[in-house]
Design a protein around this motif. Structure first.
Motif, short mmCIF file in Angstrom:
data_model
loop_
_atom_site.label_atom_id
_atom_site.label_comp_id
_atom_site.label_asym_id
_atom_site.label_seq_id
_atom_site.Cartn_x
_atom_site.Cartn_y
_atom_site.Cartn_z
N LEU A 9 0.84 -1.18 0.00
CA LEU A 9 0.00 0.00 0.00
C LEU A 9 0.87 1.23 0.00
O LEU A 9 1.73 1.40 0.86
N LEU A 10 0.70 2.07 -0.99
CA LEU A 10 1.36 3.36 -1.01
C LEU A 10 0.36 4.35 -0.48
O LEU A 10 -0.72 4.52 -1.05
N VAL A 11 0.70 4.97 0.63
CA VAL A 11 -0.22 5.88 1.29
C VAL A 11 0.15 7.30 0.90
O VAL A 11 1.23 7.78 1.20
N PRO A 49 5.66 1.51 1.49
CA PRO A 49 5.72 0.71 2.71
C PRO A 49 6.93 -0.21 2.87
O PRO A 49 7.31 -0.51 3.99
N GLU A 50 7.54 -0.65 1.78
CA GLU A 50 8.70 -1.53 1.89
C GLU A 50 10.01 -0.75 2.03
O GLU A 50 11.09 -1.33 2.00
N GLY A 51 9.93 0.58 2.13
CA GLY A 51 11.12 1.39 2.35
C GLY A 51 11.84 1.80 1.08
O GLY A 51 12.98 2.25 1.13
N GLY A 121 12.85 3.43 6.44
CA GLY A 121 12.36 2.57 7.50
C GLY A 121 11.00 1.95 7.25
O GLY A 121 10.15 2.50 6.57
N THR A 122 10.82 0.76 7.83
CA THR A 122 9.53 0.07 7.80
C THR A 122 9.22 -0.38 9.23
O THR A 122 10.12 -0.63 10.02
N GLY A 123 7.95 -0.48 9.54
CA GLY A 123 7.56 -0.93 10.87
C GLY A 123 6.07 -0.72 11.09
O GLY A 123 5.34 -0.33 10.18
#
Length: 148
Positions: A9-11, A49-51, A121-123
């Motif tokens: 998902l690209l927000v 989302p994957e950085g 970053g991702t989290g």
């Protein structure tokens, strides 16, 4: 046997807007929240989302330069090293991807590759801040998830 679904998902939300999105499937409830704000010429318009990249948008009527500005992220409560821009500009009312070095081969001619950043970053909660050269906060973008 459970079927695992992976969703990318690209927000992207307009600046100054908070959104709360709820999704349901057969495995879990997921809640995604986004908060975005801006106090200057730039907006953090989205985060992959994957950085892979961060999208910055120039909302002013002039070309704006990011020389000496920095992006800093706080991932799940842990502050990461800031990325300092040496030279980067964005045309008026345009967006530009700031691509992490790991994905530099995917960058287009209009993207900016952050060579000092292996990956963004991702989290569960990703807070991204943009500071000007005087270290004043100019834009923020917060994305978080909660499952139950």
């Amino acid at each position: 046997m459970y079927l695992r679904i992976i969703v990318s998902l690209l927000v992207i939300v307009p600046y100054g807007v908070g959104r709360h999105v709820k999704r349901e499937d057969s495995l879990y409830w997921s809640s995604i929240y986004v908060e975005s704000s801006s106090q200057g010429p730039f907006v953090i318009a989205g985060i992959q989302p994957e950085g892979e990249f961060i999208i910055l948008e120039n909302i002013s009527d002039e070309r704006e330069y990011l020389n000496g500005w920095k992006i800093q992220q706080k991932i799940d409560g842990r502050l990461r090293e800031p990325y300092m821009f040496e030279f980067c500009s964005i045309a008026p009312h345009h967006k530009r991807k700031i691509v992490a070095n790991k994905w530099s081969e995917n960058a287009t001619a209009t993207d900016f590759v952050a060579t000092d950043v292996y990956t963004w970053g991702t989290g569960s909660e990703v807070k991204t801040y943009l500071y000007d050269k005087d270290d004043d906060l100019k834009a923020s973008h917060i994305v978080g998830t909660a499952t139950s």
